[in-house]
Design an enzyme around this catalytic site. Structure first.
Site, short mmCIF file in Angstrom:
data_model
loop_
_atom_site.label_atom_id
_atom_site.label_comp_id
_atom_site.label_asym_id
_atom_site.label_seq_id
_atom_site.Cartn_x
_atom_site.Cartn_y
_atom_site.Cartn_z
N HIS A 53 0.84 -1.19 0.00
CA HIS A 53 0.00 0.00 0.00
C HIS A 53 0.88 1.25 0.00
O HIS A 53 2.09 1.17 0.14
CB HIS A 53 -0.96 0.02 1.20
CG HIS A 53 -0.29 0.09 2.54
ND1 HIS A 53 0.03 -1.04 3.27
CD2 HIS A 53 0.14 1.14 3.28
CE1 HIS A 53 0.60 -0.67 4.40
NE2 HIS A 53 0.70 0.65 4.43
N ALA A 54 0.23 2.37 -0.17
CA ALA A 54 0.88 3.69 -0.06
C ALA A 54 -0.01 4.54 0.83
O ALA A 54 -1.15 4.17 1.14
CB ALA A 54 1.04 4.33 -1.44
#
Length: 138
Positions: A53-54
């Site tokens: 994820h970011a």
């Protein structure tokens, strides 16, 4: 690191001989932001991965306290893999940086410092959504 939105953070390790090693990390000094949340990751099987994820806003520092793992980072243009196995070095992950963690050694313990409290709405959990977000939010 070669990717944008990341840097190496060096921590002070004080060798106390038979008393062990003291790891020192001070918020707004060694950790370049006020710490709002910490996480400890342990017990991850070798075939499992974490991250993927970011963040839109979160600034964080990832530190391998014990053992090792592979940190994959991606700014949408450049991808890089870093073997994390030195407790004196952490990697700063600024917003808009996709990251994964894999290849955990059986004894791996990872410490994460974050500048924000948890907010699920600020996560980018789909890679295509991440690419769209960074294109639209330079």
């Amino acid at each position: 690191p070669k990717t944008k939105h990341t840097s190496v953070i060096e921590f002070k390790l004080v060798d106390g001989g038979h008393k062990g090693i003291l790891h020192v990390a001070e918020a707004e000094k060694d950790i370049p932001f006020p710490v709002r949340r910490t996480m400890v990751i342990s017990g991850v099987s070798a075939e499992a991965s974490r991250g993927a994820h970011a963040h839109k806003k979160v600034d964080q520092v990832i530190v391998p306290l014990r053992g090792s793992f592979l940190l994959g980072i991606d700014d949408g243009e450049t991808k890089q893999e870093i073997v994390m196995d030195n407790p004196a070095l952490g990697i700063r992950l600024l917003p808009k940086l996709w990251h994964t963690m894999s290849n955990f050694s059986p004894d791996a313990v990872v410490l994460v410092f974050c500048d924000q409290h948890h907010d699920e709405a600020e996560y980018l959990r789909d890679y295509e959504d991440f690419l769209d977000y960074i294109r639209n939010n330079p």
